[in-house]
Design a protein around this motif. Structure first.
Motif, PDB file in Angstrom:
ATOM      1  N   SER A 132     -53.208  28.802 -31.137  1.00 36.39           N
ATOM      2  CA  SER A 132     -52.302  29.557 -30.212  1.00 36.39           C
ATOM      3  C   SER A 132     -50.974  29.106 -31.174  1.00 36.39           C
ATOM      4  O   SER A 132     -49.965  29.999 -31.154  1.00 36.39           O
ATOM      5  N   SER A 133     -50.863  27.813 -31.387  1.00 33.01           N
ATOM      6  CA  SER A 133     -49.766  27.403 -31.960  1.00 33.01           C
ATOM      7  C   SER A 133     -49.905  26.392 -33.089  1.00 33.01           C
ATOM      8  O   SER A 133     -50.809  25.783 -32.723  1.00 33.01           O
ATOM      9  N   TYR A 134     -49.239  26.092 -34.192  1.00 35.57           N
ATOM     10  CA  TYR A 134     -49.499  24.973 -34.857  1.00 35.57           C
ATOM     11  C   TYR A 134     -47.951  24.596 -35.420  1.00 35.57           C
ATOM     12  O   TYR A 134     -47.218  24.972 -36.075  1.00 35.57           O
ATOM     13  N   THR A 135     -47.251  23.258 -34.639  1.00 31.48           N
ATOM     14  CA  THR A 135     -46.140  23.141 -34.909  1.00 31.48           C
ATOM     15  C   THR A 135     -45.860  21.545 -35.124  1.00 31.48           C
ATOM     16  O   THR A 135     -46.935  20.761 -35.002  1.00 31.48           O
ATOM     17  N   ALA A 136     -44.808  21.034 -35.302  1.00 27.86           N
ATOM     18  CA  ALA A 136     -44.496  19.601 -35.432  1.00 27.86           C
ATOM     19  C   ALA A 136     -43.279  19.318 -34.552  1.00 27.86           C
ATOM     20  O   ALA A 136     -42.396  20.171 -34.392  1.00 27.86           O
ATOM     21  N   ASN A 137     -43.335  18.182 -33.753  1.00 26.64           N
ATOM     22  CA  ASN A 137     -42.043  17.729 -32.856  1.00 26.64           C
ATOM     23  C   ASN A 137     -41.795  16.433 -33.488  1.00 26.64           C
ATOM     24  O   ASN A 137     -42.501  15.426 -33.427  1.00 26.64           O
ATOM     25  N   ILE A 138     -40.214  16.446 -33.964  1.00 29.99           N
ATOM     26  CA  ILE A 138     -39.799  15.059 -34.212  1.00 29.99           C
ATOM     27  C   ILE A 138     -39.045  14.719 -33.126  1.00 29.99           C
ATOM     28  O   ILE A 138     -37.919  14.885 -33.150  1.00 29.99           O
ATOM     29  N   ASN A 139     -39.372  13.659 -32.444  1.00 35.02           N
ATOM     30  CA  ASN A 139     -38.925  13.080 -31.214  1.00 35.02           C
ATOM     31  C   ASN A 139     -37.923  12.055 -31.767  1.00 35.02           C
ATOM     32  O   ASN A 139     -38.469  10.993 -32.252  1.00 35.02           O
ATOM     33  N   ARG A 140     -36.759  12.197 -31.512  1.00 29.94           N
ATOM     34  CA  ARG A 140     -35.659  11.124 -31.998  1.00 29.94           C
ATOM     35  C   ARG A 140     -35.171  10.273 -30.772  1.00 29.94           C
ATOM     36  O   ARG A 140     -34.846  10.996 -29.754  1.00 29.94           O
ATOM     37  N   PRO A 141     -34.332   9.145 -30.975  1.00 27.00           N
ATOM     38  CA  PRO A 141     -33.699   8.378 -29.943  1.00 27.00           C
ATOM     39  C   PRO A 141     -32.613   9.358 -29.106  1.00 27.00           C
ATOM     40  O   PRO A 141     -31.946  10.067 -29.894  1.00 27.00           O
ATOM     41  N   GLY A 142     -32.611   9.197 -27.890  1.00 24.75           N
ATOM     42  CA  GLY A 142     -31.697  10.263 -27.090  1.00 24.75           C
ATOM     43  C   GLY A 142     -32.267  11.302 -26.492  1.00 24.75           C
ATOM     44  O   GLY A 142     -31.776  11.806 -25.618  1.00 24.75           O
ATOM     45  N   SER A 143     -33.694  11.535 -26.853  1.00 23.65           N
ATOM     46  CA  SER A 143     -34.298  12.865 -26.118  1.00 23.65           C
ATOM     47  C   SER A 143     -34.551  12.459 -24.876  1.00 23.65           C
ATOM     48  O   SER A 143     -35.016  11.449 -24.191  1.00 23.65           O
ATOM     49  N   LYS A 144     -34.141  13.554 -24.166  1.00 24.37           N
ATOM     50  CA  LYS A 144     -34.516  13.405 -22.557  1.00 24.37           C
ATOM     51  C   LYS A 144     -35.861  13.794 -22.199  1.00 24.37           C
ATOM     52  O   LYS A 144     -36.243  13.721 -20.783  1.00 24.37           O
ATOM     53  N   GLY A 145     -36.515  14.142 -23.020  1.00 23.27           N
ATOM     54  CA  GLY A 145     -38.060  14.439 -22.605  1.00 23.27           C
ATOM     55  C   GLY A 145     -38.128  15.728 -22.083  1.00 23.27           C
ATOM     56  O   GLY A 145     -37.220  16.638 -22.196  1.00 23.27           O
ATOM     57  N   MET A 146     -39.181  16.310 -21.372  1.00 29.92           N
ATOM     58  CA  MET A 146     -39.469  17.584 -20.942  1.00 29.92           C
ATOM     59  C   MET A 146     -39.816  17.387 -19.680  1.00 29.92           C
ATOM     60  O   MET A 146     -40.115  16.405 -18.792  1.00 29.92           O
ATOM     61  N   GLY A 147     -39.820  18.634 -18.679  1.00 32.43           N
ATOM     62  CA  GLY A 147     -40.468  18.840 -17.699  1.00 32.43           C
ATOM     63  C   GLY A 147     -42.028  18.640 -17.670  1.00 32.43           C
ATOM     64  O   GLY A 147     -42.593  19.215 -18.620  1.00 32.43           O
ATOM     65  N   MET A 148     -42.787  18.034 -16.615  1.00 30.45           N
ATOM     66  CA  MET A 148     -44.213  18.367 -16.529  1.00 30.45           C
ATOM     67  C   MET A 148     -44.735  19.652 -16.404  1.00 30.45           C
ATOM     68  O   MET A 148     -44.175  20.601 -16.126  1.00 30.45           O
ATOM     69  N   HIS A 149     -45.498  20.015 -17.590  1.00 29.21           N
ATOM     70  CA  HIS A 149     -46.371  21.117 -17.375  1.00 29.21           C
ATOM     71  C   HIS A 149     -47.569  21.129 -17.957  1.00 29.21           C
ATOM     72  O   HIS A 149     -48.268  20.292 -18.666  1.00 29.21           O
ATOM     73  N   THR A 150     -48.429  22.288 -17.993  1.00 27.62           N
ATOM     74  CA  THR A 150     -49.820  22.513 -18.516  1.00 27.62           C
ATOM     75  C   THR A 150     -49.516  23.484 -19.769  1.00 27.62           C
ATOM     76  O   THR A 150     -48.694  24.325 -19.623  1.00 27.62           O
ATOM     77  N   HIS A 223     -48.768  17.068 -18.640  1.00 24.95           N
ATOM     78  CA  HIS A 223     -48.137  16.328 -19.288  1.00 24.95           C
ATOM     79  C   HIS A 223     -46.692  16.756 -19.859  1.00 24.95           C
ATOM     80  O   HIS A 223     -46.084  17.895 -19.420  1.00 24.95           O
ATOM     81  N   ALA A 224     -45.957  15.910 -20.736  1.00 22.58           N
ATOM     82  CA  ALA A 224     -44.468  16.271 -20.998  1.00 22.58           C
ATOM     83  C   ALA A 224     -44.367  15.305 -22.285  1.00 22.58           C
ATOM     84  O   ALA A 224     -44.891  14.160 -22.115  1.00 22.58           O
ATOM     85  N   THR A 225     -43.434  15.881 -23.157  1.00 26.86           N
ATOM     86  CA  THR A 225     -42.908  15.095 -24.197  1.00 26.86           C
ATOM     87  C   THR A 225     -42.146  13.861 -23.351  1.00 26.86           C
ATOM     88  O   THR A 225     -40.999  14.192 -22.512  1.00 26.86           O
ATOM     89  N   GLY A 226     -42.227  12.722 -23.695  1.00 24.83           N
ATOM     90  CA  GLY A 226     -41.534  11.608 -22.965  1.00 24.83           C
ATOM     91  C   GLY A 226     -40.066  11.306 -23.532  1.00 24.83           C
ATOM     92  O   GLY A 226     -39.866  11.547 -24.665  1.00 24.83           O
ATOM     93  N   PRO A 227     -38.927  10.828 -22.792  1.00 30.16           N
ATOM     94  CA  PRO A 227     -37.991  10.273 -23.132  1.00 30.16           C
ATOM     95  C   PRO A 227     -38.113   9.288 -24.099  1.00 30.16           C
ATOM     96  O   PRO A 227     -38.797   8.340 -24.131  1.00 30.16           O
ATOM     97  N   ASN A 228     -37.404   9.418 -25.147  1.00 32.22           N
ATOM     98  CA  ASN A 228     -37.069   8.449 -26.405  1.00 32.22           C
ATOM     99  C   ASN A 228     -35.821   7.621 -25.979  1.00 32.22           C
ATOM    100  O   ASN A 228     -34.782   7.927 -26.295  1.00 32.22           O
ATOM    101  N   VAL A 229     -36.257   6.264 -25.699  1.00 32.79           N
ATOM    102  CA  VAL A 229     -35.162   5.317 -25.415  1.00 32.79           C
ATOM    103  C   VAL A 229     -35.188   4.164 -26.581  1.00 32.79           C
ATOM    104  O   VAL A 229     -34.237   3.141 -26.490  1.00 32.79           O
TER     105      VAL A 229
END
Length: 311
Positions: A132-150, A223-229
């Protein structure tokens, strides 16, 4: 029209209108254990069934890991330089996402033929699965994360009792709570379960594992991308989201992947990108036998005159 007001109340209102009324998730502190990275594939499959997710430790060799790290880093910098980079993760947009990875390097094509694909995807999604998708996510300091979703939330009609997809998330660095490890509601794939507040990660756990780990999780898991602290560094991951053969993909790979890339792709990669016929679906110029790998026809049948010449 842009909506105004409390988004949480809007979500609750939409839930009340739905024929499916989810219950609150259980308290994870009551669980005797949670999945941990392991090289035992059968244990990961048991974790996937019980919790909705599991971790394959050492899924990538040190050599594979280094190759993917370098290619993704270069691609991310290249997209910034070319002015085509995509950022999100909050007001300051620290995260960078890389879309449509098949076009971005042989290294990503090769990952579509990784043994884990055969070990998990056919058994879970059946024959004819595709990306369905093929991606990359580079999560860096300061990210607020995402809302929970499926990952099944956009598929209509809603079928929460039946899994339609499976994710393989490849850790290209050590992942933990501090650097934005994915937040997870364990066992939220079983039954009609949803978080009370999709904007609150309280009561969740987080994905954690060393570089080279693969997080396997199904499409109904909240699940959701977590905040990066973290103070420095970044958390790059690669995501392959596979779906059943009848589900329309998020990325239309048959259009977005270049002919040059398709020509050098393995059969496994071509199936993943949607070039395989399953039952009567996915043919070109009418019926093609099940399992056929198809391409764009060089001489498609066009509008013709009665003598067989082009109209």
């Amino acid at each position: 029209m842009q909506s105004t007001g409390d988004a949480r109340l809007g979500v609750k209102f939409a839930d009340l209108l739905s024929p499916v009324q989810p219950s609150s998730p259980p308290d994870i502190s009551s669980y005797a254990r949670l999945p941990e990275p392991t090289t035992n594939i059968e244990q990961v499959k048991r974790d996937l069934k019980e919790f909705g997710y599991g971790f394959v430790k050492d899924a990538l060799s040190p050599e594979q890991l280094a190759v993917l790290q370098n290619r993704l880093k270069d691609q991310a910098e290249g997209e910034v330089s070319a002015g085509v980079a995509y950022f999100d993760g909050g007001p300051k947009k620290p995260n960078q996402r890389i879309w449509n990875l098949p076009n971005k390097g042989q290294e990503f094509l090769d990952l579509l033929s990784h043994p884990l694909v055969d070990q998990f995807i056919p058994d879970f999604l059946g024959d004819g699965y595709h990306l369905s998708s093929y991606t990359a996510n580079i999560n860096r300091p300061g990210s607020k994360g995402m809302g929970m979703h499926t990952d099944q939330i956009t598929i209509n009609p809603a079928i929460p009792q039946y899994p339609l997809g499976l994710n393989l998330m490849w850790f290209l660095t050590d992942v933990n709570e501090e650097n934005g490890g994915t937040r997870i509601l364990p066992k939220s794939h079983n039954g009609l379960v949803a978080p009370d507040n999709i904007f609150d990660i309280a009561g969740t756990t987080f994905a954690s594992g060393p570089a080279g780990t693969c997080l396997v999780f199904e499409s109904r898991l909240w699940h959701a991308t977590g905040p990066n602290v973290a103070k420095d560094g970044e958390r790059p991951v690669i995501l392959q989201f596979y779906v059943r053969h009848f589900v329309r993909p998020q990325e239309n790979f048959t259009l977005s992947v270049t002919p040059e890339v398709v020509a050098k792709a393995s059969d496994a990669a071509k199936q993943a990108m949607g070039f395989r016929v399953t039952a009567t679906l996915g043919g070109v110029e009418g019926f093609r036998p099940d399992g056929t790998l198809v391409n764009r026809p060089e001489n498609p049948i066009m509008a013709l005159k009665t003598d067989g010449s082009r109209l």
